[in-house]
Design a protein around this motif. Structure first.
Motif, PDB file in Angstrom:
ATOM      1  N   ASP A  27     -33.542 -34.185 -32.861  1.00 25.14           N
ATOM      2  CA  ASP A  27     -33.170 -35.512 -32.368  1.00 25.14           C
ATOM      3  C   ASP A  27     -32.100 -35.286 -32.298  1.00 25.14           C
ATOM      4  N   ALA A  28     -30.957 -35.025 -32.216  1.00 20.67           N
ATOM      5  CA  ALA A  28     -29.463 -35.372 -31.932  1.00 20.67           C
ATOM      6  C   ALA A  28     -29.857 -35.286 -30.168  1.00 20.67           C
ATOM      7  N   PRO A  29     -30.111 -32.970 -29.959  1.00 25.00           N
ATOM      8  CA  PRO A  29     -30.032 -32.868 -28.300  1.00 25.00           C
ATOM      9  C   PRO A  29     -30.435 -33.764 -27.463  1.00 25.00           C
ATOM     10  N   LEU A  30     -31.516 -34.281 -27.789  1.00 28.62           N
ATOM     11  CA  LEU A  30     -32.444 -34.926 -26.926  1.00 28.62           C
ATOM     12  C   LEU A  30     -32.112 -36.226 -27.329  1.00 28.62           C
ATOM     13  N   ALA A  31     -31.929 -37.123 -28.032  1.00 25.70           N
ATOM     14  CA  ALA A  31     -30.496 -38.205 -27.971  1.00 25.70           C
ATOM     15  C   ALA A  31     -30.025 -38.240 -26.794  1.00 25.70           C
ATOM     16  N   PHE A  32     -28.626 -36.959 -26.758  1.00 26.75           N
ATOM     17  CA  PHE A  32     -27.620 -37.223 -26.209  1.00 26.75           C
ATOM     18  C   PHE A  32     -28.413 -36.442 -24.664  1.00 26.75           C
ATOM     19  N   SER A  33     -29.261 -35.719 -24.269  1.00 26.93           N
ATOM     20  CA  SER A  33     -29.405 -35.121 -22.680  1.00 26.93           C
ATOM     21  C   SER A  33     -31.340 -35.988 -21.877  1.00 26.93           C
ATOM     22  N   VAL A  34     -31.610 -36.729 -23.313  1.00 28.18           N
ATOM     23  CA  VAL A  34     -32.382 -37.933 -22.435  1.00 28.18           C
ATOM     24  C   VAL A  34     -32.181 -39.545 -22.853  1.00 28.18           C
ATOM     25  N   LYS A  35     -32.072 -39.610 -23.782  1.00 31.28           N
ATOM     26  CA  LYS A  35     -31.206 -41.212 -23.795  1.00 31.28           C
ATOM     27  C   LYS A  35     -30.573 -41.790 -23.403  1.00 31.28           C
ATOM     28  N   GLY A  36     -28.992 -40.476 -23.675  1.00 30.82           N
ATOM     29  CA  GLY A  36     -27.701 -40.949 -23.290  1.00 30.82           C
ATOM     30  C   GLY A  36     -28.054 -41.103 -21.322  1.00 30.82           C
ATOM     31  N   PRO A  37     -28.928 -40.234 -21.289  1.00 28.76           N
ATOM     32  CA  PRO A  37     -28.524 -40.479 -18.852  1.00 28.76           C
ATOM     33  C   PRO A  37     -29.292 -42.115 -18.712  1.00 28.76           C
ATOM     34  N   HIS A  86     -33.169 -20.810 -23.408  1.00 33.67           N
ATOM     35  CA  HIS A  86     -32.256 -19.132 -23.924  1.00 33.67           C
ATOM     36  C   HIS A  86     -33.113 -18.962 -25.693  1.00 33.67           C
ATOM     37  N   PRO A  87     -34.030 -18.352 -26.342  1.00 29.48           N
ATOM     38  CA  PRO A  87     -33.674 -18.476 -28.074  1.00 29.48           C
ATOM     39  C   PRO A  87     -32.796 -18.844 -29.615  1.00 29.48           C
ATOM     40  N   GLU A  88     -31.774 -18.781 -28.231  1.00 26.87           N
ATOM     41  CA  GLU A  88     -30.717 -18.310 -28.923  1.00 26.87           C
ATOM     42  C   GLU A  88     -29.993 -19.901 -28.519  1.00 26.87           C
ATOM     43  N   ARG A  89     -30.479 -20.532 -28.032  1.00 26.35           N
ATOM     44  CA  ARG A  89     -29.780 -22.055 -27.487  1.00 26.35           C
ATOM     45  C   ARG A  89     -30.943 -22.906 -27.471  1.00 26.35           C
ATOM     46  N   ALA A  90     -31.681 -22.778 -28.533  1.00 27.30           N
ATOM     47  CA  ALA A  90     -32.983 -23.533 -28.307  1.00 27.30           C
ATOM     48  C   ALA A  90     -32.854 -25.430 -28.574  1.00 27.30           C
ATOM     49  N   GLY A  91     -32.198 -26.230 -28.946  1.00 26.98           N
ATOM     50  CA  GLY A  91     -31.757 -27.249 -28.815  1.00 26.98           C
ATOM     51  C   GLY A  91     -31.314 -27.996 -27.424  1.00 26.98           C
ATOM     52  N   THR A  92     -30.297 -27.070 -27.061  1.00 27.27           N
ATOM     53  CA  THR A  92     -30.047 -27.749 -25.410  1.00 27.27           C
ATOM     54  C   THR A  92     -31.480 -27.257 -24.211  1.00 27.27           C
ATOM     55  N   SER A  93     -31.891 -25.492 -25.023  1.00 27.28           N
ATOM     56  CA  SER A  93     -32.852 -25.500 -23.750  1.00 27.28           C
ATOM     57  C   SER A  93     -33.931 -26.375 -23.396  1.00 27.28           C
ATOM     58  N   VAL A  94     -34.368 -27.219 -24.631  1.00 24.28           N
ATOM     59  CA  VAL A  94     -35.526 -28.257 -24.836  1.00 24.28           C
ATOM     60  C   VAL A  94     -34.790 -29.632 -24.325  1.00 24.28           C
ATOM     61  N   ALA A  95     -33.984 -29.552 -24.819  1.00 27.90           N
ATOM     62  CA  ALA A  95     -33.057 -31.594 -24.362  1.00 27.90           C
ATOM     63  C   ALA A  95     -32.834 -31.265 -22.294  1.00 27.90           C
ATOM     64  N   PHE A  96     -32.033 -30.162 -22.043  1.00 37.68           N
ATOM     65  CA  PHE A  96     -31.598 -29.721 -20.675  1.00 37.68           C
ATOM     66  C   PHE A  96     -32.991 -29.726 -19.916  1.00 37.68           C
ATOM     67  N   ALA A  97     -33.601 -29.474 -20.126  1.00 36.20           N
ATOM     68  CA  ALA A  97     -35.357 -29.428 -19.359  1.00 36.20           C
ATOM     69  C   ALA A  97     -35.833 -30.767 -19.306  1.00 36.20           C
ATOM     70  N   ALA A  98     -36.531 -31.171 -20.303  1.00 35.39           N
ATOM     71  CA  ALA A  98     -36.111 -33.074 -20.359  1.00 35.39           C
ATOM     72  C   ALA A  98     -35.057 -33.698 -19.652  1.00 35.39           C
ATOM     73  N   GLU A  99     -33.876 -33.403 -19.926  1.00 35.87           N
ATOM     74  CA  GLU A  99     -33.425 -33.909 -18.941  1.00 35.87           C
ATOM     75  C   GLU A  99     -33.179 -34.149 -17.426  1.00 35.87           C
ATOM     76  N   SER A 100     -33.421 -32.599 -17.285  1.00 37.75           N
ATOM     77  CA  SER A 100     -33.868 -32.011 -15.966  1.00 37.75           C
ATOM     78  C   SER A 100     -35.159 -32.820 -15.011  1.00 37.75           C
ATOM     79  N   ALA A 101     -35.649 -33.210 -16.115  1.00 40.40           N
ATOM     80  CA  ALA A 101     -37.734 -33.898 -15.256  1.00 40.40           C
ATOM     81  C   ALA A 101     -37.086 -34.730 -15.067  1.00 40.40           C
ATOM     82  N   TYR A 102     -36.187 -36.075 -15.841  1.00 39.67           N
ATOM     83  CA  TYR A 102     -36.138 -37.423 -15.696  1.00 39.67           C
ATOM     84  C   TYR A 102     -34.898 -37.025 -15.036  1.00 39.67           C
ATOM     85  N   ALA A 103     -34.315 -36.213 -14.535  1.00 39.21           N
ATOM     86  CA  ALA A 103     -33.476 -36.283 -13.508  1.00 39.21           C
ATOM     87  C   ALA A 103     -33.965 -36.384 -11.717  1.00 39.21           C
ATOM     88  N   ARG A 104     -35.162 -35.394 -12.059  1.00 37.94           N
ATOM     89  CA  ARG A 104     -35.761 -35.020 -10.408  1.00 37.94           C
ATOM     90  C   ARG A 104     -36.958 -35.848 -10.439  1.00 37.94           C
TER      91      ARG A 104
END
Length: 221
Positions: free
Chosen positions: A105-115, A146-164
């Motif tokens: 919830d928080a990573p997606l809010a940070f990297s998707v809802k924030g942008p 990165h399997p050890e950084r799941a939250g940012t991996s999922v959220a950054f990928a979503a942010e990348s899609a939005y930015a693209r």
């Protein structure tokens, strides 16, 4: 002159980028959760002859983010350049098998809802200007999960899609959206990933307006 708005103002990359854009005459709006940090950064920029002001907001709080950006534009002038580069929290980076649905919830809010919130706040002003730049800065997990950084991996990928998608949708309006991937740590002694080198790269992306994604350095094997 127009305003450079920085979400995620800090003493490293944030200060360097604010200084680079301020050096060419842009006013600078620094946005961060911590008023004391904003006071220090504003004082440093003011000492360099740059007109800067801090605005308190949290990337996880859409209302505060919208309010800060609107106040910045009203106070300093229209926002032409927006940089979204707040540092993710350490608790976003759990191993994938330890990451629950609620943990996202928080990573997606940070990297998707924030942008999304930030872009909607500045887009009317950019359209009125007839130009603009939106800069996203992400770590390597945005393009290589990165399997050890799941939250940012999922959220950054979503942010990348939005930015693209923004890049493609806004290009006809002379609003350039770009992403800079920084694969490793930002270090003062790094040739390509020091704060000053990255600030120069971000200014170059803004000035040249060439393509969507760039890398500070190659992704490690």
């Amino acid at each position: 002159m127009t305003t450079f708005a920085l979400i995620g103002a800090g003493p490293g990359l944030g200060l360097a980028t604010a200084r680079r854009f301020g050096a060419v005459g842009h006013t600078v709006a620094l946005i961060s959760r911590t008023p004391q940090s904003l006071d220090r950064l504003t004082a440093e920029l003011t000492g360099d002859g740059i007109q800067a002001r801090g605005f308190t907001a949290d990337a996880l709080d859409p209302a505060s983010l919208t309010r800060a950006l609107h106040t910045a534009a009203d106070t300093l002038g229209p926002i032409e350049i927006l940089q979204y580069s707040p540092a993710p929290r350490a608790d976003f980076m759990k191993p994938v098998l330890d990451t629950s649905a609620d943990d996202l919830d928080a990573p997606l809010a940070f990297s998707v809802k924030g942008p999304v919130t930030a872009v909607h706040a500045v887009l009317p002003g950019m359209r009125e200007l007839g130009r603009g730049t939106v800069l996203f800065v992400n770590g390597g997990s945005a393009v290589r999960p990165h399997p050890e950084r799941a939250g940012t991996s999922v959220a950054f990928a979503a942010e990348s899609a939005y930015a693209r998608m923004l890049h493609d949708a806004l290009a006809p309006e002379h609003i350039h959206v770009a992403q800079l991937i920084v694969p490793g740590a930002i270090r003062p002694d790094a040739e390509h990933s020091s704060p000053d080198a990255l600030a120069e790269r971000l200014y170059d992306i803004h000035a040249k307006r060439d393509g969507f994604r760039q890398y500070a350095e190659p992704l490690p094997d």
